[in-house]
Every structure is written in structure tokens, then in C-alpha cells.
Design a protein around this motif. Structure first.
Motif, PDB file in Angstrom:
ATOM      1  N   ASN A 333       0.213  38.343 -84.209  1.00 12.91           N
ATOM      2  CA  ASN A 333       0.556  39.881 -83.982  1.00 12.91           C
ATOM      3  C   ASN A 333       2.176  39.960 -83.776  1.00 12.91           C
ATOM      4  N   PRO A 334       2.874  40.800 -84.314  1.00 18.47           N
ATOM      5  CA  PRO A 334       4.257  40.788 -84.475  1.00 18.47           C
ATOM      6  C   PRO A 334       4.992  40.891 -83.211  1.00 18.47           C
ATOM      7  N   LYS A 335       4.202  41.613 -82.309  1.00 14.24           N
ATOM      8  CA  LYS A 335       4.773  41.940 -81.081  1.00 14.24           C
ATOM      9  C   LYS A 335       4.870  40.710 -80.030  1.00 14.24           C
ATOM     10  N   SER A 336       4.096  39.542 -80.300  1.00 19.03           N
ATOM     11  CA  SER A 336       3.973  38.517 -79.363  1.00 19.03           C
ATOM     12  C   SER A 336       5.574  37.760 -79.343  1.00 19.03           C
ATOM     13  N   THR A 337       5.813  37.238 -78.226  1.00 25.35           N
ATOM     14  CA  THR A 337       6.725  36.437 -78.092  1.00 25.35           C
ATOM     15  C   THR A 337       6.760  35.231 -77.375  1.00 25.35           C
ATOM     16  N   ILE A 338       7.602  34.313 -77.367  1.00 26.20           N
ATOM     17  CA  ILE A 338       7.265  32.866 -77.156  1.00 26.20           C
ATOM     18  C   ILE A 338       8.804  32.279 -76.556  1.00 26.20           C
ATOM     19  N   GLY A 339       8.670  31.428 -75.747  1.00 25.44           N
ATOM     20  CA  GLY A 339       9.795  30.710 -75.185  1.00 25.44           C
ATOM     21  C   GLY A 339      10.502  29.962 -76.037  1.00 25.44           C
ATOM     22  N   ARG A 340      11.917  30.230 -76.199  1.00 23.35           N
ATOM     23  CA  ARG A 340      12.743  29.026 -76.891  1.00 23.35           C
ATOM     24  C   ARG A 340      13.727  28.496 -76.055  1.00 23.35           C
ATOM     25  N   PRO A 341      13.567  27.037 -75.666  1.00 24.59           N
ATOM     26  CA  PRO A 341      14.476  26.613 -74.980  1.00 24.59           C
ATOM     27  C   PRO A 341      15.782  26.509 -75.489  1.00 24.59           C
ATOM     28  N   ASP A 342      16.992  26.251 -74.705  1.00 27.72           N
ATOM     29  CA  ASP A 342      18.398  26.271 -75.039  1.00 27.72           C
ATOM     30  C   ASP A 342      18.760  25.017 -75.509  1.00 27.72           C
ATOM     31  N   LYS A 343      19.052  24.426 -76.284  1.00 24.03           N
ATOM     32  CA  LYS A 343      19.270  22.912 -76.921  1.00 24.03           C
ATOM     33  C   LYS A 343      20.327  22.499 -76.450  1.00 24.03           C
ATOM     34  N   GLN A 344      21.492  23.026 -75.794  1.00 29.95           N
ATOM     35  CA  GLN A 344      22.598  22.696 -75.389  1.00 29.95           C
ATOM     36  C   GLN A 344      22.503  22.424 -73.919  1.00 29.95           C
ATOM     37  N   HIS A 345      21.356  23.326 -73.345  1.00 31.09           N
ATOM     38  CA  HIS A 345      21.204  22.984 -71.824  1.00 31.09           C
ATOM     39  C   HIS A 345      20.365  21.743 -71.764  1.00 31.09           C
ATOM     40  N   LEU A 346      19.497  21.420 -72.730  1.00 31.10           N
ATOM     41  CA  LEU A 346      18.548  20.457 -72.746  1.00 31.10           C
ATOM     42  C   LEU A 346      19.463  19.161 -72.845  1.00 31.10           C
ATOM     43  N   THR A 347      20.328  19.143 -73.867  1.00 36.37           N
ATOM     44  CA  THR A 347      21.382  17.993 -74.065  1.00 36.37           C
ATOM     45  C   THR A 347      21.826  17.676 -72.687  1.00 36.37           C
ATOM     46  N   GLU A 348      22.292  18.659 -72.167  1.00 33.97           N
ATOM     47  CA  GLU A 348      23.132  18.574 -70.570  1.00 33.97           C
ATOM     48  C   GLU A 348      22.224  17.856 -69.614  1.00 33.97           C
ATOM     49  N   LEU A 349      20.859  18.288 -69.597  1.00 34.70           N
ATOM     50  CA  LEU A 349      19.715  17.860 -68.641  1.00 34.70           C
ATOM     51  C   LEU A 349      19.393  16.364 -68.986  1.00 34.70           C
ATOM     52  N   MET A 350      19.301  16.024 -70.257  1.00 39.48           N
ATOM     53  CA  MET A 350      18.841  14.926 -70.505  1.00 39.48           C
ATOM     54  C   MET A 350      19.892  13.677 -69.869  1.00 39.48           C
ATOM     55  N   TYR A 351      21.089  14.157 -70.502  1.00 38.91           N
ATOM     56  CA  TYR A 351      22.372  13.580 -69.951  1.00 38.91           C
ATOM     57  C   TYR A 351      22.395  13.040 -68.299  1.00 38.91           C
ATOM     58  N   LYS A 352      22.025  14.201 -67.770  1.00 46.41           N
ATOM     59  CA  LYS A 352      22.124  14.544 -66.283  1.00 46.41           C
ATOM     60  C   LYS A 352      20.767  13.506 -65.715  1.00 46.41           C
ATOM     61  N   ALA A 353      19.932  13.484 -66.416  1.00 42.67           N
ATOM     62  CA  ALA A 353      18.697  12.678 -65.902  1.00 42.67           C
ATOM     63  C   ALA A 353      18.972  11.124 -65.994  1.00 42.67           C
ATOM     64  N   VAL A 354      19.690  10.653 -67.159  1.00 48.70           N
ATOM     65  CA  VAL A 354      20.102   9.468 -67.244  1.00 48.70           C
ATOM     66  C   VAL A 354      21.155   8.942 -66.318  1.00 48.70           C
ATOM     67  N   LYS A 355      22.158   9.600 -65.807  1.00 43.44           N
ATOM     68  CA  LYS A 355      23.109   9.336 -65.078  1.00 43.44           C
ATOM     69  C   LYS A 355      22.923   9.511 -63.694  1.00 43.44           C
ATOM     70  N   GLU A 356      21.909  10.677 -63.317  1.00 47.49           N
ATOM     71  CA  GLU A 356      21.770  10.771 -61.793  1.00 47.49           C
ATOM     72  C   GLU A 356      20.155  10.541 -61.704  1.00 47.49           C
ATOM     73  N   HIS A 357      19.736   9.439 -62.135  1.00 48.03           N
ATOM     74  CA  HIS A 357      18.223   9.233 -62.201  1.00 48.03           C
ATOM     75  C   HIS A 357      17.628   9.111 -60.734  1.00 48.03           C
ATOM     76  N   ASN A 358      18.162   8.201 -60.097  1.00 44.79           N
ATOM     77  CA  ASN A 358      17.642   7.775 -58.738  1.00 44.79           C
ATOM     78  C   ASN A 358      17.908   8.929 -57.624  1.00 44.79           C
ATOM     79  N   THR A 359      19.150   9.537 -57.775  1.00 40.89           N
ATOM     80  CA  THR A 359      19.431  10.694 -56.809  1.00 40.89           C
ATOM     81  C   THR A 359      18.499  12.011 -57.184  1.00 40.89           C
ATOM     82  N   LEU A 360      18.359  12.172 -58.498  1.00 47.67           N
ATOM     83  CA  LEU A 360      17.150  13.356 -58.618  1.00 47.67           C
ATOM     84  C   LEU A 360      15.802  13.061 -58.472  1.00 47.67           C
ATOM     85  N   LEU A 361      15.290  11.668 -58.468  1.00 45.68           N
ATOM     86  CA  LEU A 361      14.066  11.381 -58.223  1.00 45.68           C
ATOM     87  C   LEU A 361      14.022  11.437 -56.632  1.00 45.68           C
ATOM     88  N   GLU A 362      14.838  10.900 -56.007  1.00 43.49           N
ATOM     89  CA  GLU A 362      14.690  10.993 -54.492  1.00 43.49           C
ATOM     90  C   GLU A 362      14.652  12.378 -53.849  1.00 43.49           C
TER      91      GLU A 362
END
Length: 405
Positions: A333-362
């Protein structure tokens, strides 16, 4: 206090799937939960007797026991299936007291001809408010729609399950467990990972999926390997493009292809789970990895937002885009839409997860624990019973803000 009544619950559904297909796994867990609640559960498979947790003996005994039910005989209390509407004419006994259908759809519009089957089920059980909105949008009466969240088995998914050995020396491991579907946006995941890190970083990405390839390896560009469906990607195509773009700088990516007895062993070998899915009716891997004690990075869109939020997950900025034909099932159906995650924001969150892992998990742990505790399969099974007995409110349209303001 109400006296207990042992119910007879039948499920004629797809059960032969080695528990790695979501609709198979859900029906297995619900069946076990119904029995734990003290009810009779009679599974009948639509696709063979092997590769089910119930086993051939259980299903054969169930088939024999069901000879006492049906037209002119005793009534089944709850006749439950997980399937598309077009299959409903074949899934229920005609005299069952309540005919119930579990299903989820990820884009707004499903095939119009399904409408003629709506009256065959008394109850519809989408897994999230997002999915329920799609049911209502397509014309199913709100009085028939009851949101029944999927559950989690904490005996199977917990931090104490022994981890598998991942073939890497890298310290920090991201993991993504997903089917190789275009809808999952695996290309965005891999591109973001390659832009966030290089092979010099002490980081790897573990991708558990089905790999279509020729004997020469994953870097072959394969247009239509045998057995691939139109909605399934060729992972080799993505890897070839990444290699062409990033060359020897490409960070370490470990592909896991094939059966694993307990996917919790993969989660427990890693640090953070990521999904870049365009839309989900629920998304079991987010809840499974959460129960295993992992951080989660997921899109800020669709059904998993019923339980994944800013208090327990890192949410990727996501925009709506037209859903491609390869991202839709059972019809386009051409009217249907879907989510498209922002690639730049994802790179930032990946980096954040590595650098702040313990803080975020807590920070996230209290809500992760609360979420996992509330979502059990016995709770889901009881909600189904409650819905048929008039003890659960039906879906109220627009109660889910299914696109962030």
C-alpha cells in the motif's frame, strides 16, 4: 472470591518452527502459561509435529483429546490462534465459545480483502497499543480489540545464563538479534557502526541473523539466492558496500548464523543490544536483552514503546518514511509508512553506550527490573482469559501516541 474454573483452551496454529519464529515462540510460551495456571491446553500444529517444545507425543495426545470437542460435542472455551485474518476460516471449531486471534502488523494498511474475515473472531489480541491502532484503523471494531503484551520467561532470560564464546578479542560488544528483513534497517545499523568506530577501537558488533550467501563467502553480491523471500535482505550486499567505502578501517563485525539453543547465551556474552527496526508489534529481543541485564538502543517509534522508554533505554531519533514494497507483508500500500532511525544519532548513542556504560546501566536498572517483573507469560495468558470473561477493558483508540509530538 471467584471459584476456579478449569478451561479447555485449543490452539490450531503454526508450531513447527524450532521456537525461532516469533508466532511459534509466543504460542509455545502461552500454552505453557495456560497449563501453569491450571487449565487444559490443546495444541494442534498446522505445519507438522517436529521441532516444537511440546513434542510429538504432547501434540498427538492433544489431537486425540480434541475428539471430544466440536460440533455436537463439548465446547472449547477459548480457541486461540496466531495468524493472519485470511487463515481464520480454517483455524476455529465452529462451536467454540470464544474464537480469538493474536496478530501484529507493522505498517498502517493491510490487504483490504481481509475485511471479510473480521467477523470470524470474537476477540483480537494485538501485542501493543501501536499494533492495536493499526487494527482499529483497518476497520476492526474497538470492542473486539484487547492489547495483550507479550511476556518474558526470567528462568530463560537472566544474567546468570552461561554466555557463549564469541570469536573476538574485543572488550565491548554490541549485539543485534534480528531476522534478515528489509524492515529491520540492518543497513543503517551496520553503516552507523562503521561510522562510529574503526578496527582500532576495542569494540565489535555481533549480528545474529540468517545469512544468505554463496560458497565463496559473505562478500559476494547475491541478487536472488535460493530460498530468499522478497522481504529478506542479502547481508553480503551490505558488507560489500561497507568494504568498498571503509576498506581496512571497517570495525570488527561477527556474524552468527544458525541455531542457538538459548539466545540468552548470546546476550550474556555482550554489553548492549541494538535494534534499528522500522516498526514492531512488540519486539521480543528488546525485552529479552533487558531481562539479561543489557543496555538497549532502539528507535523512538512503534510497539516496543509500550515498555521501552527514556527510563530504561537509549531511544534513537526516528522519522516516518514511505514503506517500500520490500518492507510490507501480504500486500503493498503506497500510503503506508515506516520508521527510519537517524543514522547520525545512532552513532552518537553507540559512542555514548561505550563511554558511559556503567553510569547508564545504573540509571536504567530500576526501571528495567520493574518492566521485566511486570511482563510475564502467565500475566499475558491471564489477560487473555480476563478479556473473554469481560474483566479487561477493550482498546481505546488514540490512547497510544504512536508518533512522538
Amino acid at each position: 472470591m471467584d471459584s476456579f474454573k478449569k478451561l479447555n483452551i485449543r490452539s490450531y496454529t503454526w508450531l513447527n518452527g524450532t521456537s525461532n519464529l516469533s508466532w511459534v515462540y509466543v504460542m509455545e510460551r502461552l500454552g505453557i502459561a495456560f497449563e501453569e495456571l491450571g487449565h487444559n491446553f490443546y495444541p494442534v500444529s498446522t505445519n507438522g509435529l517436529g521441532n516444537s517444545c511440546f513434542g510429538e507425543e504432547k501434540i498427538l495426545k492433544s489431537t486425540i483429546a480434541l475428539q471430544d470437542f466440536g460440533p455436537g460435542k463439548e465446547k472449547i472455551d477459548i480457541d486461540l490462534t496466531y495468524t493472519i485474518m485470511a487463515n481464520l476460516p480454517k483455524r476455529f471449531l465452529t462451536n467454540s465459545k470464544y474464537k480469538c486471534c493474536i496478530y501484529n502488523y507493522e505498517t498502517q494498511w493491510w490487504p483490504k480483502d481481509w475485511k471479510k474475515y473480521y467477523g470470524l473472531a470474537d476477540f483480537y489480541f494485538p501485542s501493543s497499543n501501536f499494533s492495536a491502532e493499526i487494527f482499529h484503523l483497518n476497520g476492526i471494531l474497538k470492542e473486539k480489540i484487547f492489547v495483550i503484551p507479550h511476556g518474558i520467561d526470567t528462568k530463560v532470560f537472566n544474567p546468570n545464563i552461561p554466555p557463549i564464546k564469541i570469536n573476538t578479542e574485543k572488550k565491548y560488544k554490541f549485539v543485534s538479534v534480528c531476522a534478515p528483513h528489509f524492515r529491520k534497517n540492518i543497513d543503517i545499523l551496520l553503516e552507523a557502526f562503521c561510522e562510529a568506530f574503526t578496527k582500532q577501537d576495542d569494540v565489535c558488533l555481533v549480528l545474529k541473523t540468517k545469512v544468505f550467501k554463496h560458497s565463496d563467502g559473505i562478500y559476494d553480491e547475491i541478487k536472488n539466492p535460493k530460498g530468499r523471500k522478497g522481504f529478506e535482505i542479502v547481508i553480503g550486499d551490505i558488507f560489500k558496500k561497507l568494504k568498498d567505502k571503509h576498506g581496512d578501517r571497517i570495525p570488527e563485525i561477527v556474524l552468527l548464523n544458525g541455531h542457538v539453543d538459548n539466545v540468552a547465551s548470546i546476550y550474556n556474552a555482550c554489553n548492549t543490544h541494538i535494534t534499528t527496526t522500522g516498526a514492531e508489534g512488540w519486539c521480543l529481543p528488546i525485552l529479552e536483552s533487558m531481562a539479561s541485564g543489557l543496555l538497549n538502543i532502539c528507535p523512538n517509534y512503534s510497539g516496543h514503546l509500550d515498555f521501552a522508554n527514556v527510563d530504561n533505554s537509549l531511544l534513537i531519533n526516528t522519522h516516518l518514511a514511505p514503506a517500500k514494497q520490500t518492507e510490507q507483508y501480504w500486500g503493498y500500500n503506497p500510503k503506508s509508512t515506516i520508521g527510519r532511525p537517524d543514522k547520525q544519532h545512532l552513532t552518537e548513542l553507540m559512542y555514548k553506550a561505550v563511554k558511559e556504560h556503567n553510569t547508564l546501566l545504573e540509571k536504567f536498572k530500576p526501571n528495567m527490573y520493574k518492566t521485566v517483573k511486570e511482563l510475564s507469560w502467565t500475566s499475558a495468558a491471564q489477560k487473555i482469559i480476563d478479556a473473554t470473561e469481560g474483566k479487561l477493558d477493550h482498546y481505546k483508540p488514540k490512547t497510544y501516541n504512536w508518533w512522538p509530538k
